[in-house]
Each structure stands twice: as C-alpha cells, then as structure tokens.
Design a protein around this motif. Structure first.
Motif, PDB file in Angstrom:
ATOM      1  N   ILE A  70       0.763  -1.212  -0.023  1.00  0.00           N
ATOM      2  CA  ILE A  70       0.019  -0.066   0.020  1.00  0.00           C
ATOM      3  C   ILE A  70       0.985   1.245  -0.005  1.00  0.00           C
ATOM      4  O   ILE A  70       1.691   1.361   0.659  1.00  0.00           O
ATOM      5  N   GLU A  71       0.588   2.075  -0.872  1.00  0.00           N
ATOM      6  CA  GLU A  71       1.654   3.376  -0.934  1.00  0.00           C
ATOM      7  C   GLU A  71       0.514   4.252   0.027  1.00  0.00           C
ATOM      8  O   GLU A  71      -0.534   4.379  -0.229  1.00  0.00           O
ATOM      9  N   ARG A 116      -3.050   4.306  -1.362  1.00  0.00           N
ATOM     10  CA  ARG A 116      -3.294   3.794  -2.603  1.00  0.00           C
ATOM     11  C   ARG A 116      -3.780   2.353  -2.217  1.00  0.00           C
ATOM     12  O   ARG A 116      -2.719   1.484  -1.724  1.00  0.00           O
ATOM     13  N   MET A 117      -4.794   1.733  -2.266  1.00  0.00           N
ATOM     14  CA  MET A 117      -5.218   0.437  -1.887  1.00  0.00           C
ATOM     15  C   MET A 117      -4.863  -0.416  -3.020  1.00  0.00           C
ATOM     16  O   MET A 117      -4.646  -0.179  -4.091  1.00  0.00           O
ATOM     17  N   PRO A 118      -4.651  -1.852  -2.553  1.00  0.00           N
ATOM     18  CA  PRO A 118      -4.500  -2.900  -3.436  1.00  0.00           C
ATOM     19  C   PRO A 118      -5.664  -2.925  -4.331  1.00  0.00           C
ATOM     20  O   PRO A 118      -6.783  -2.741  -4.165  1.00  0.00           O
ATOM     21  N   GLU A 119      -5.374  -3.283  -5.503  1.00  0.00           N
ATOM     22  CA  GLU A 119      -6.391  -3.123  -6.773  1.00  0.00           C
ATOM     23  C   GLU A 119      -7.671  -3.805  -6.398  1.00  0.00           C
ATOM     24  O   GLU A 119      -7.628  -5.127  -5.812  1.00  0.00           O
ATOM     25  N   GLY A 120      -8.872  -3.195  -6.504  1.00  0.00           N
ATOM     26  CA  GLY A 120      -9.943  -3.793  -6.333  1.00  0.00           C
ATOM     27  C   GLY A 120     -10.585  -3.743  -4.807  1.00  0.00           C
ATOM     28  O   GLY A 120     -11.769  -4.261  -4.501  1.00  0.00           O
ATOM     29  N   PRO A 136      -8.601   4.516  -6.890  1.00  0.00           N
ATOM     30  CA  PRO A 136      -7.250   3.826  -6.446  1.00  0.00           C
ATOM     31  C   PRO A 136      -7.001   4.498  -4.861  1.00  0.00           C
ATOM     32  O   PRO A 136      -6.459   3.513  -3.993  1.00  0.00           O
ATOM     33  N   TRP A 137      -7.148   5.529  -4.721  1.00  0.00           N
ATOM     34  CA  TRP A 137      -6.845   6.289  -3.412  1.00  0.00           C
ATOM     35  C   TRP A 137      -7.912   6.439  -2.540  1.00  0.00           C
ATOM     36  O   TRP A 137      -9.148   6.832  -2.970  1.00  0.00           O
ATOM     37  N   ILE A 138      -7.802   6.470  -1.197  1.00  0.00           N
ATOM     38  CA  ILE A 138      -8.512   6.747  -0.065  1.00  0.00           C
ATOM     39  C   ILE A 138      -8.162   8.184   0.479  1.00  0.00           C
ATOM     40  O   ILE A 138      -6.813   8.191   0.593  1.00  0.00           O
ATOM     41  N   ARG A 139      -8.791   8.987   1.197  1.00  0.00           N
ATOM     42  CA  ARG A 139      -8.387  10.043   1.843  1.00  0.00           C
ATOM     43  C   ARG A 139      -8.879  10.248   3.161  1.00  0.00           C
ATOM     44  O   ARG A 139     -10.116   9.966   3.450  1.00  0.00           O
ATOM     45  N   ILE A 140      -8.101  10.584   4.420  1.00  0.00           N
ATOM     46  CA  ILE A 140      -8.623  10.383   5.649  1.00  0.00           C
ATOM     47  C   ILE A 140      -8.139  11.811   6.439  1.00  0.00           C
ATOM     48  O   ILE A 140      -6.908  11.814   6.412  1.00  0.00           O
ATOM     49  N   ASP A 141      -8.939  12.422   6.952  1.00  0.00           N
ATOM     50  CA  ASP A 141      -8.560  13.413   7.687  1.00  0.00           C
ATOM     51  C   ASP A 141      -8.117  13.202   9.162  1.00  0.00           C
ATOM     52  O   ASP A 141      -8.934  13.038  10.127  1.00  0.00           O
ATOM     53  N   ILE A 142      -6.899  12.920   9.421  1.00  0.00           N
ATOM     54  CA  ILE A 142      -6.396  12.591  10.566  1.00  0.00           C
ATOM     55  C   ILE A 142      -6.960  13.246  11.834  1.00  0.00           C
ATOM     56  O   ILE A 142      -7.074  12.953  12.776  1.00  0.00           O
ATOM     57  N   PRO A 151      -4.339  12.919  -7.572  1.00  0.00           N
ATOM     58  CA  PRO A 151      -5.163  13.770  -8.241  1.00  0.00           C
ATOM     59  C   PRO A 151      -6.705  13.525  -7.788  1.00  0.00           C
ATOM     60  O   PRO A 151      -6.771  12.665  -7.246  1.00  0.00           O
ATOM     61  N   ALA A 152      -7.363  14.724  -7.463  1.00  0.00           N
ATOM     62  CA  ALA A 152      -8.542  14.996  -6.639  1.00  0.00           C
ATOM     63  C   ALA A 152      -9.744  13.676  -7.295  1.00  0.00           C
ATOM     64  O   ALA A 152     -10.363  13.139  -6.598  1.00  0.00           O
ATOM     65  N   GLY A 153      -9.621  13.331  -8.591  1.00  0.00           N
ATOM     66  CA  GLY A 153     -10.483  12.595  -9.418  1.00  0.00           C
ATOM     67  C   GLY A 153     -10.250  11.128  -9.178  1.00  0.00           C
ATOM     68  O   GLY A 153     -10.999  10.086  -9.553  1.00  0.00           O
ATOM     69  N   GLN A 154      -8.869  10.655  -8.430  1.00  0.00           N
ATOM     70  CA  GLN A 154      -8.770   9.248  -8.001  1.00  0.00           C
ATOM     71  C   GLN A 154      -8.942   8.852  -6.836  1.00  0.00           C
ATOM     72  O   GLN A 154      -8.292   8.067  -6.175  1.00  0.00           O
ATOM     73  N   VAL A 155      -9.521  10.094  -5.885  1.00  0.00           N
ATOM     74  CA  VAL A 155      -9.433   9.885  -4.332  1.00  0.00           C
ATOM     75  C   VAL A 155     -11.031   9.866  -4.164  1.00  0.00           C
ATOM     76  O   VAL A 155     -11.706  10.673  -4.317  1.00  0.00           O
TER      77      VAL A 155
END
Length: 292
Positions: A110-111, A122-126, A133-139, A273-277
């Motif tokens: 995981i990146e 960046r989670m594993p495929e699927g 591909p990416w998740i975002r978390i406000d820590i 990129p925002a469109g990938q999150v």
C-alpha cells in the motif's frame, strides 16, 4: 467498524498513517545530551537522572534540526487474540510530519502519503471503495472525535507540552545499543498522559502513562522510537450484537517501532489527483459516533 477483516486492516493502517505523521511524539525541549559521570553518591545519581531527562527532552529539537529523514516503521496491532503487523518505509519531514511511505500488510503493498495531516492511501487493486485507487482520511478530524486532540502531536508548537509530560522520575537509561550500524544510548520513558493536550479524555483510553523507549545517537538525535499502548475502545455498537451489547469495552494493543536514518534526505510529497480519491473521513466519523 466496517466489517471484521477490512475494519481491522483499516484500523491498523490508520494507526500506521497517523504515526507516520507523528513520529516524534513525546520530545521537544532544550537540554544537554551528554552522559552523567556515574558516581555512587545520591547527589550525582540525581544529577545523572536529570541529565538523562534533558537528553530525551532535547531529542525532538535536535532531530528536527535535520529537517528530514528516512524512516522504517513497524506497527503490530493486537486484539481479541489476533494480531496484524504493518511494515513501512519511506521518508518524513521531521518538522511538519509530511511523509511518503510504502506499507506492507498481510502480503499486500500500500502506498501512503501524509500531507498537512491528511492521510492518503493507494489501496491494492479492487479493494478501494468508490472505484478509485486512493482513499483520503482527515487525521485531525478522526483524532478529535476520539478525544486525541487535533492529531498534531508532531507540531513543533506543541512539542513543549509533550516534553513537560516526561517527568524526572520517568526516564531511565537502559544502556548502549547499535542501531543500523550507529552506536546509541537507549532510554526508557514514561509519558504522563494527563499532561498531554486533551489528556483527560486520552487518559480514559490509554491509562495514566504511556511507556516509550528512545535510542539517541552521540549527537542527541533520535535513531529509534518504540511506543506501546493498550487502548480501551468504546463498546461495540448495537449492530450485529445481542444481549452482550453492554459488554465491557474492547481493548487493543499497539506496538510501534520507528527507525530514523539518512538525515537530510529529499522528501517530495504531492496529493493524488482529486478525481482518483475517495474521502473516507465522513464514514469513519460516522462509525466512531455509533460506537460512542
């Protein structure tokens, strides 16, 4: 939580992500990093203890002066007789906590990036939700809901508060060890949780003290940090439970070891990129609200 397996994995990775941005918690004051003389008198012994405390308190400032470093991270999370281990390596900005790392969990890669206390993975495929591909978390928001302040424990402006939480009685020299070919001195530290920001709430979750070990090189810089905490989580919510909904709160143990090398290394971290999150902050906050 979101499902047993995925929930635990996300928990472990979330902890790893948060720690990647808060690797220098507990230190930050001015002081000398020289060793005591080791005489047998009580006065000399007390002086050595004070000197050890100053050495640990000054470690944050001395390390942060290097600006950046490569890090290797190992996080072991245990609960209900099960455990998961996350291993990571990358680089971190020692002043603002931004980092770029690669994590390995259960054979998967995981990146991860932390930018301005926002965690991207960046989670594993699927496996990523929303088909992106990416998740975002406000820590900061998640930590605030959990009673852990704004999550900015590596913020230089707050470092003095953590230094004050280390009392003279809470530091003990454990001897010399070699870390990555570098000779270091190991210190055991007890952090008074009540003295931390939002310490009253945090104390209910982790207890009155946090044990921490640090390994300092001959320049007083941190080469390794180990934190072990047992966290009391809120009782499971009503979903999926029956008469045991009011059972005692769960506990999970987190042991984190962080190594620092290659001070001054380049750290370049950009948001995906925002469109990938897909932003998962709201979902985590909602789950946390159901468990409270």
């Amino acid at each position: 939580m979101v499902g047993a397996g995925n929930g635990r994995r996300l928990c472990a990775l979330g902890i790893a992500g948060a720690l990647a941005g808060t690797v220098l918690v507990g230190c930050g004051d001015d002081g000398d990093a020289q060793d005591g003389a080791g005489a047998s008198s009580a006065r000399t012994s007390a002086g050595a203890e004070e000197q050890d405390t100053r050495a640990v308190r000054s470690a944050y400032g001395r390390t942060a002066q290097e600006d950046t470093a490569k890090v290797r991270l190992r996080v072991r999370t245990s609960a209900d007789g099960r455990s998961e281990t996350a291993n990571g390596q990358g680089a971190v900005d020692l002043e603002d906590g931004d980092s770029a790392m690669t994590l390995g969990v259960q054979g998967q890669r995981i990146e991860q990036r932390v930018i301005d206390r926002i965690l991207y993975q960046r989670m594993p495929e699927g496996q990523a939700p929303g088909g992106k591909p990416w998740i975002r978390i406000d820590i900061g928001k998640v930590a605030a809901q959990q009673g852990a302040g704004d999550g900015s424990v590596s913020d230089p402006a707050q470092s003095a508060a953590y230094a004050k939480a280390i009392t003279d009685k809470g530091v003990a020299k454990k001897g010399a060890e070699t870390i990555g070919g570098v000779r270091t001195t190991r210190y055991g530290v007890l952090v008074d949780v009540a003295e931390l920001p939002d310490g009253g709430t945090l104390r209910k979750q982790v207890g009155p003290t946090l044990p921490m070990d640090v390994w300092l090189d001959d320049q007083g810089r941190m080469r390794r940090q180990q934190i072990e905490m047992t966290v009391k989580a809120p009782a499971q919510s009503r979903e999926g439970s029956s008469s045991d909904a009011s059972a005692a709160p769960q506990r999970f143990t987190v042991r984190t070891v962080t190594d620092f090398t290659d001070f001054g290394t380049d750290v370049a971290v950009d948001a995906p990129p925002a469109g990938q999150v897909t932003d998962m902050t709201g979902k985590l906050l909602k789950q946390g609200g159901r468990q409270s």
